[in-house]
Design an enzyme around this catalytic site. Structure first.
Site, short mmCIF file in Angstrom:
data_model
loop_
_atom_site.label_atom_id
_atom_site.label_comp_id
_atom_site.label_asym_id
_atom_site.label_seq_id
_atom_site.Cartn_x
_atom_site.Cartn_y
_atom_site.Cartn_z
N ARG A 1 0.41 -10.94 -6.58
CA ARG A 1 1.67 -10.76 -5.84
C ARG A 1 2.48 -12.05 -5.95
O ARG A 1 2.37 -12.94 -5.12
CB ARG A 1 1.39 -10.44 -4.38
N GLU B 1 4.55 3.90 -7.12
CA GLU B 1 4.56 3.75 -5.66
C GLU B 1 5.59 4.64 -4.99
O GLU B 1 5.72 4.64 -3.78
CB GLU B 1 4.88 2.32 -5.22
N ASN C 1 -0.31 1.79 -1.11
CA ASN C 1 0.26 1.47 0.21
C ASN C 1 1.66 2.03 0.32
O ASN C 1 2.04 2.67 1.30
CB ASN C 1 0.32 -0.05 0.45
N CYS D 1 -4.09 -0.41 -7.05
CA CYS D 1 -4.20 -1.73 -6.43
C CYS D 1 -3.78 -1.73 -4.97
O CYS D 1 -3.60 -2.77 -4.37
CB CYS D 1 -3.41 -2.76 -7.23
C1 PEP Z 1 1.11 -1.11 -2.78
O1 PEP Z 1 2.23 -0.76 -2.39
O2 PEP Z 1 0.09 -0.39 -2.69
C2 PEP Z 1 0.93 -2.43 -3.38
C3 PEP Z 1 -0.21 -2.75 -3.94
O3 PEP Z 1 1.97 -3.31 -3.27
P1 PEP Z 1 2.37 -4.07 -1.92
O4 PEP Z 1 1.29 -3.77 -0.90
O5 PEP Z 1 2.45 -5.50 -2.25
O6 PEP Z 1 3.67 -3.46 -1.57
MG MG Z 2 3.98 -1.89 -3.01
#
Ligand code: PEP
Ligand code: MG
Length: 755
Positions: free
Chosen positions: A467, A602, A625, A673
């Site tokens: 990240r 996403e 997420n 992820c």
């Molecule tokens: C997600 O959205 O699952 C992700 C891995 O990215 P972040 O949590 O940094 O938004």
């Molecule tokens: Mg994300």
């Protein structure tokens, strides 16, 4: 009516503690509704009874003494039905309960409304009248509206009051609920940190050296005065004279009332910021409860003035250095910068009043392996400084002033946890292969070098998500290409020749750079991730150049990943820019390979277009997420809807399967992820779906490896087949967890537990 409502809420908000709040409620409601009686009964879940807590009109001697069982009386009926009961002749109702001591004989009419917070009945608010008459609709609506607003205030006042009582009583215990932010249990001492210039998060704290605090405050007053003078000079001629008079008024207020009062509170032993907060809040509340509109508005001026003094005070505040040896960091909203202020050797636990399991504060805690509770909205943050706390990051609870037994219980959990991790260390260098020979890549998510080292320690084979915005957040301006190159190089060197997947800047949503504020009504649906960087190709190009150049001579398997993609045009545009960077770098004589480029899935639109997207790039990685957030329309930061954020939702599982199939049809790899990858139960399903890579926070790697090594792919696939035919997320979750237990992997489903 609206104005009366607003005023009552404000006064209740300003009340010292729960009893004071209830007194304000009964007094003001009785008056506003011209009722003969107004009373509040509060519900105790454990004892399943209502207690008579405050009244105007009935016998005040009985307050605190009378209890009504949940199954009894009209009050019990209001709670049971969770809806108002409006009767013109209450004594003839079958549920009417006659209680001698309370003195309600003379009253015929009854209107009771439940006080509800998040489906939970907290109490009942009742008004009564001597004559037999039904309350009309507008009266009923008024009471319902008021009670809905009161619920939150009552909860908060309850918590605040109980902590104050605990402080007075010494060592009794308090419980505060939030959400499980990061697993684990921590015992330590609260250290409260707050955002700059935000009154409501300033804690009470001991002055330490009173003379020093007085001086800091006096200096801040001088500096505020100077600023006000400057402002006045700059504005004169530009705004009407009478507006400038405000500055004179500020000056007088500083002189006459505020300074003296603040100094008095400091002399009582309160630090300067805390003393200022108390005095300003009192003044604001006094103004805001006035009937005259003009005077009420002056409350805003006092608050503004207070903020100015506070800002000057904070300029003189050096970064906090006195952290307890076992610090539990408590903040209204935890930020990465706050984390960077606490020495990691002292940090054992974290609490964020706002946010939920999926917010970035929780993810940071997770990746650092620090137990955390988030969304602990009832924790009275301004009172917990220095309090002994237990943070139960499994259950999402906080215990203040724990008893000896609670301490012992949680110390045992800490030991068991350590033993579990210890027990897993022996598989550190073993392959992540199922008993029937299927291999799954277990990679890590990183943000800081500390994560990278920890990950290597756990035998991680690669980075599935770096990240990159986190190092950006630690700065006070955009890092230059060269600065970025150095940061990325360290990461690549740590993992070479293995894979490091670097995500391009993913700011927006709940991730803000202090030097690049984005203000939007709906930040998660706004300018976020790739949308920002494509609009600012200068950021994108310098970041991608830094990534590619960082790999010169290191030769790790660098991959570049694009966040928040919602259409193929974004992919095409980003690819064009990345190829441009690569060409330039090669022309500059740098010898590096063109990195693989991938897309994060996403956003639901990307699920449906996974087939088109994968044709353009080398790999996919699901950010579950955000995918869950956008598919289920559940804000990942909102504690109120946290129970609806369901990884095991059938629609989510179908989407996840669809994306794997799209990638594999093109013979490309796919990973995931999001947090789902690090949970043994969801990871088992992901493995069955065919995910090639599971990328998670490093503290979970060994846990997931133990799951993979103990759970055959055949068994996982059979389980997946059953699950895919189900329609209820709760039942799916239970079934998967039971299957893991049956496979002898129950110990991996860490849940801690209340004593
Ligand atoms: C997600 O959205 O699952 C992700 C891995 O990215 P972040 O949590 O940094 O938004
Ligand atoms: Mg994300």
């Amino acid at each position: 009516m609206l104005e009366t409502l607003r005023r009552i809420i404000q006064e209740v908000n300003a009340a010292r503690d729960l009893n004071a709040a209830l007194e304000v409620i009964v007094e003001r409601v009785q008056r506003a509704m011209r009722a003969h009686v107004c009373s509040v009964y509060l519900y105790n879940d454990e004892r399943e009874e209502y207690r008579f807590m405050a009244t105007r009109g009935l016998n005040r001697e009985a307050v605190g003494k009378i209890v009504i069982r949940a199954s009894e009386g009209l009050v019990g009926l209001v709670g049971e039905r969770a809806e108002p009961i409006n009767l013109d002749h209450a004594p003839s109702h079958p549920r009417y309960l006659h209680i001698e001591e309370i003195g309600e004989d003379p009253y015929q009419s009854f209107l009771g409304v439940p006080i509800v917070n998040q489906r939970r009945v907290l109490g009942v608010l009742v008004v009564q009248q001597r004559e037999a008459r039904r309350y009309d609709e507008s009266e009923e609506a008024f009471l319902i509206t008021l009670s809905a607003q009161l619920a939150g205030v009552i909860l908060h006042a309850h918590a605040t009051g109980s902590l104050q009582d605990l402080e007075r009583a010494g060592l009794a215990t308090g419980h505060f609920d939030g959400a499980a932010g990061a697993p684990g249990v921590a015992l330590g001492t609260a250290a409260v940190m707050y955002h700059q210039v935000a009154f409501d998060t300033i804690p009470d704290r001991d002055a330490g050296n009173v003379g020093h605090e007085e001086q800091r405050f006096l200096d801040a007053i001088v500096s505020t005065r100077n600023q006000i003078q400057d402002l006045k000079t700059r504005l004169s001629g530009l705004v009407p004279e009478q507006e400038l008079a405000l500055f004179e008024a500020y000056d007088r207020m500083l002189d006459e009332s505020i300074s003296g009062e603040v100094l008095e509170v400091i002399r009582e032993g309160q630090w300067a910021e805390g003393a200022l907060r108390r005095v300003i809040e009192n003044h604001v509340a006094a103004f805001e409860s006035m009937n005259d509109e003009y005077l009420r508005e002056r409350g805003a001026d006092v608050r503004d003035l207070g903020h100015r003094v506070l800002a000057s005070l904070q300029e003189s505040r050096h970064a906090r250095v006195d952290f307890p040896t076992e610090t539990i960091l408590v903040a209204d909203e935890l930020t990465t910068t706050m984390l960077s202020e606490v020495p990691l050797t002292n940090l054992v636990g974290m609490v964020s009043v706002r946010g939920s399991r999926n917010s970035h504060a929780a993810i940071m805690a997770h990746s650092l392996g620090i137990p955390a509770v988030v969304g602990a909205e009832d924790l009275p943050i301004d009172l917990v400084e220095g309090t002994p706390l237990i943070v139960d990051g499994f259950q999402g609870t906080i215990i203040s002033y724990p008893s000896k037994e609670q301490r012992a219980h949680y110390e045992r959990i800490v030991e068991e946890e350590a033993a579990l991790v210890e027990g897993l260390v022996e598989i550190r260098d073993e392959p992540s292969v199922t008993p029937d020979g299927h291999q799954v890549q277990l990679w890590v998510n990183t943000a800081l070098m500390a994560d990278a080292y920890r990950a290597l320690d756990r035998g991680a084979q690669g980075v599935g998500l770096y990240r990159t915005e986190i190092p950006f957040m630690m700065k006070d301006r955009f890092p230059t290409e060269e600065e970025q190159r150095a940061i990325y190089r360290e990461h690549l060197e740590a993992f070479a020749p293995n894979t490091v997947t670097m995500r391009t800047l993913d700011i927006g949503g709940d991730k803000m750079l202090p030097y690049f504020p984005i203000e939007e009504e709906n930040p998660f649906l706004g300018w976020r991730g790739i949308r920002v960087t494509l609009d600012h190709p200068e950021f994108f190009l310098s970041q991608v150049r830094a990534m590619i150049r960082a790999n010169e001579g290191v030769d790790a398997d660098l991959r570049i990943m694009l966040p928040m993609i919602s259409s193929v045009t974004e992919v095409d545009e980003a690819l064009r820019l990345i190829q441009q960077c690569y060409r330039e770098i090669v022309e500059e004589g740098v010898q590096v390979e063109m990195p693989d480029v991938g897309v994060m899935i996403e956003v639901p639109s990307a699920v449906y277009q996974a087939v088109d997207i994968i044709k353009r790039v080398d790999f996919l990685s699901v950010g579950s997420n955000d995918l869950v957030q956008y598919m289920l329309a559940v804000d990942r930061n909102n504690q109120r809807v946290a129970s609806l954020f369901q990884d095991f939702h059938p629609s989510v599982l179908q989407a996840l399967q669809q994306v794997v199939d799209a990638a594999h049809a093109e013979k490309k790899t796919i990973g995931i992820c999001g947090e789902m990858a690090g949970n043994p139960a969801s990871a088992a399903l992901l493995m069955a779906m065919g995910y090639d890579v599971l990328s998670m926070n490093s503290p979970n790697v060994l846990l997931i490896k133990a799951m993979v090594r103990g759970f055959a792919l055949g068994r996982a696939k059979a389980l997946l087949e059953r699950v895919m035919a189900m329609d209820n997320p709760h039942l799916i979750k239970n079934m998967v967890e039971q299957e893991l237990r049956d496979a002898g992997l129950g110990r991996l489903l860490r849940t801690g537990g209340k004593p």
